[in-house]
Design a protein around this motif. Structure first.
Motif: not given
Length: 72
Positions: A12, A14, A30, A32, A43, A46
């Motif tokens: 999990g 980043i 960015r 996850k 994903a 962000y």
């Protein structure tokens, strides 16, 4: 590459990624990692603030976000 993405999905964490899209544009994101398939992965981005699907072959660079230390 897929091993790193699988570990990212499990942990999990980043990650920062430099990615080449289908139009030839390069972006730094960015992300996850949520799930990994054979040639792509899903994903949360962000930058766009939504889930995206990325081709593994279009990744130019990927790694965990590094914390910057400041001061003495």
């Amino acid at each position: 590459m897929s091993g790193l993405l699988l570990k990212a999905a499990v942990s999990g964490a980043i990650f920062e990624m430099i990615y080449l899209d289908c139009k030839g544009n390069i972006s730094q994101r960015r992300i996850k990692v949520l799930s990994v398939k054979e040639e792509s992965f899903r994903a949360y981005c962000y930058i766009r603030m939504q889930q995206r699907t990325f081709k593994t072959s279009n990744i130019l660079s990927v790694g965990p976000v590094r914390k910057i230390r400041r001061g003495a």
